[in-house]
Design a protein around this motif. Structure first.
Motif, PDB file in Angstrom:
ATOM      1  N   CYS A  41     -77.513 -54.827 -21.401  1.00  0.00           N
ATOM      2  CA  CYS A  41     -76.858 -54.044 -20.358  1.00  0.00           C
ATOM      3  C   CYS A  41     -77.671 -52.784 -20.077  1.00  0.00           C
ATOM      4  N   LYS A 131     -69.053 -57.907 -18.563  1.00  0.00           N
ATOM      5  CA  LYS A 131     -69.838 -56.765 -18.090  1.00  0.00           C
ATOM      6  C   LYS A 131     -69.926 -56.756 -16.564  1.00  0.00           C
ATOM      7  N   PRO A 132     -69.706 -55.587 -15.955  1.00  0.00           N
ATOM      8  CA  PRO A 132     -69.659 -55.477 -14.492  1.00  0.00           C
ATOM      9  C   PRO A 132     -71.058 -55.425 -13.887  1.00  0.00           C
ATOM     10  N   SER A 134     -72.913 -53.159 -12.613  1.00  0.00           N
ATOM     11  CA  SER A 134     -73.823 -52.060 -12.982  1.00  0.00           C
ATOM     12  C   SER A 134     -74.590 -52.349 -14.270  1.00  0.00           C
ATOM     13  N   SER A 135     -74.111 -53.288 -15.061  1.00  0.00           N
ATOM     14  CA  SER A 135     -74.799 -53.620 -16.318  1.00  0.00           C
ATOM     15  C   SER A 135     -76.069 -54.422 -16.077  1.00  0.00           C
ATOM     16  N   PHE A 165     -62.822 -53.327 -19.276  1.00  0.00           N
ATOM     17  CA  PHE A 165     -63.912 -53.198 -18.300  1.00  0.00           C
ATOM     18  C   PHE A 165     -64.456 -51.776 -18.301  1.00  0.00           C
ATOM     19  N   ILE A 167     -66.323 -49.096 -16.114  1.00  0.00           N
ATOM     20  CA  ILE A 167     -66.410 -48.924 -14.661  1.00  0.00           C
ATOM     21  C   ILE A 167     -67.273 -47.703 -14.328  1.00  0.00           C
ATOM     22  N   ASP A 172     -68.140 -52.163  -9.651  1.00  0.00           N
ATOM     23  CA  ASP A 172     -67.579 -52.469 -10.976  1.00  0.00           C
ATOM     24  C   ASP A 172     -66.062 -52.596 -10.903  1.00  0.00           C
ATOM     25  N   TYR A 173     -65.450 -51.694 -10.128  1.00  0.00           N
ATOM     26  CA  TYR A 173     -63.997 -51.715  -9.987  1.00  0.00           C
ATOM     27  C   TYR A 173     -63.544 -53.039  -9.332  1.00  0.00           C
TER      28      TYR A 173
END
Ligand code: SF4
Length: 248
Positions: A41, A131-132, A134-135, A165, A167, A172-173
């Motif tokens: 990440c 993982k969102p 941005s990772s 999560f 964020i 991501d949200y």
């Protein structure tokens, strides 16, 4: 079940301290941090348990040896052992969990849900943390489902399961909302991201507390404006207290 003599790669064992995030926030725990992760990440805050440059620090240990250290740290008083990493799911932890449960301890794990293990069913708490965007990582939802299946394989018992999560931004949200909708029965924990992973050996690492709290406020506003009342919004308490310092 894994053999008692099978080695587990350990980055660090420390505590007792408190769990700093997610469903057990504030609760006393001993951490067993394993070495190695199948993800990279972009904002990982535990590089010392991920980056192969630190591999020489990851000691191959037998479950019984790890367990003796946990007993020593906890004074033999049962509490929750937090299995962390890296990704602890890539390690053979079944025998350690079985050993600890015989002494009345509880076990919690947090993993991104990229590897399913039959011993998930023996846990007391399982936090799946996809993982969102941005990772820079991508979630395989089939494997995440396999993790849930493994954890709930027994007709009774099994761990309390939650989704967590990290964020940083709108993307991501949106990812968290979409993922939560896939698993409507699971409690959801949202955590503002920490942008400032320090060099792992820098005990005095400065953390962008203002940035974290700004994202926390932004996240609270988003969740309440969206009427997403099933979500719990929490900061990383250990980061507020100790920064990214290791072993606390
Ligand atoms: S999954 Fe966790 S431990 Fe692995 S790289 Fe990502 S943040 Fe770090």
């Amino acid at each position: 079940m894994t053999a008692l003599s099978e080695k587990i790669r350990i980055s660090e064992i420390f505590g007792p301290t408190i769990q700093g995030e997610g469903m057990l926030i504030g609760q006393p725990t001993v951490f067993v941090r394993t070495g190695g992760c199948d993800y990279r990440c972009s904002w990982c805050d535990t590089l010392h348990a991920v980056d192969s440059a630190y591999r020489h620090d990851w000691l191959p240990m037998e479950a019984e040896v790890i367990w003796n250290r946990v007993l020593e740290l906890s004074g033999g008083v049962p509490l929750t052992v937090s299995l962390s990493g890296g990704n602890p799911a890539i390690q053979p932890l079944g025998s350690l969990i079985a050993r600890g449960k015989r002494d009345g301890y509880r076990f919690a794990i947090e993993t991104q849900g990229s590897v399913a293990r039959d011993w998930f069913a023996d846990l007391d708490f399982l936090v799946l943390s996809p993982k969102p965007p941005s990772s820079g990582m991508e979630t395989d939802w089939d494997i995440l489902h396999d993790c849930l299946k493994a954890a709930t394989a027994r007709p009774s018992g099994g761990p309390r399961i939650g989704l967590k999560f990290v964020i940083f931004d709108d993307a991501d949200y949106a990812f968290a909302k979409d993922a939560a909708a896939r698993f409507p029965d699971l409690p959801v924990y949202l955590q503002p991201g920490n942008h400032t992973p320090p060099p792992p050996d820098d005990d005095d690492a400065r953390i962008d507390i203002d940035g974290i709290m700004d994202r926390m406020l932004w996240l609270v506003d988003k969740v309440t404006a969206d009427r997403w009342f099933a979500a719990t919004v929490l900061p990383q308490l250990h980061v507020l207290l100790w920064g990214n310092k290791r072993g606390v």
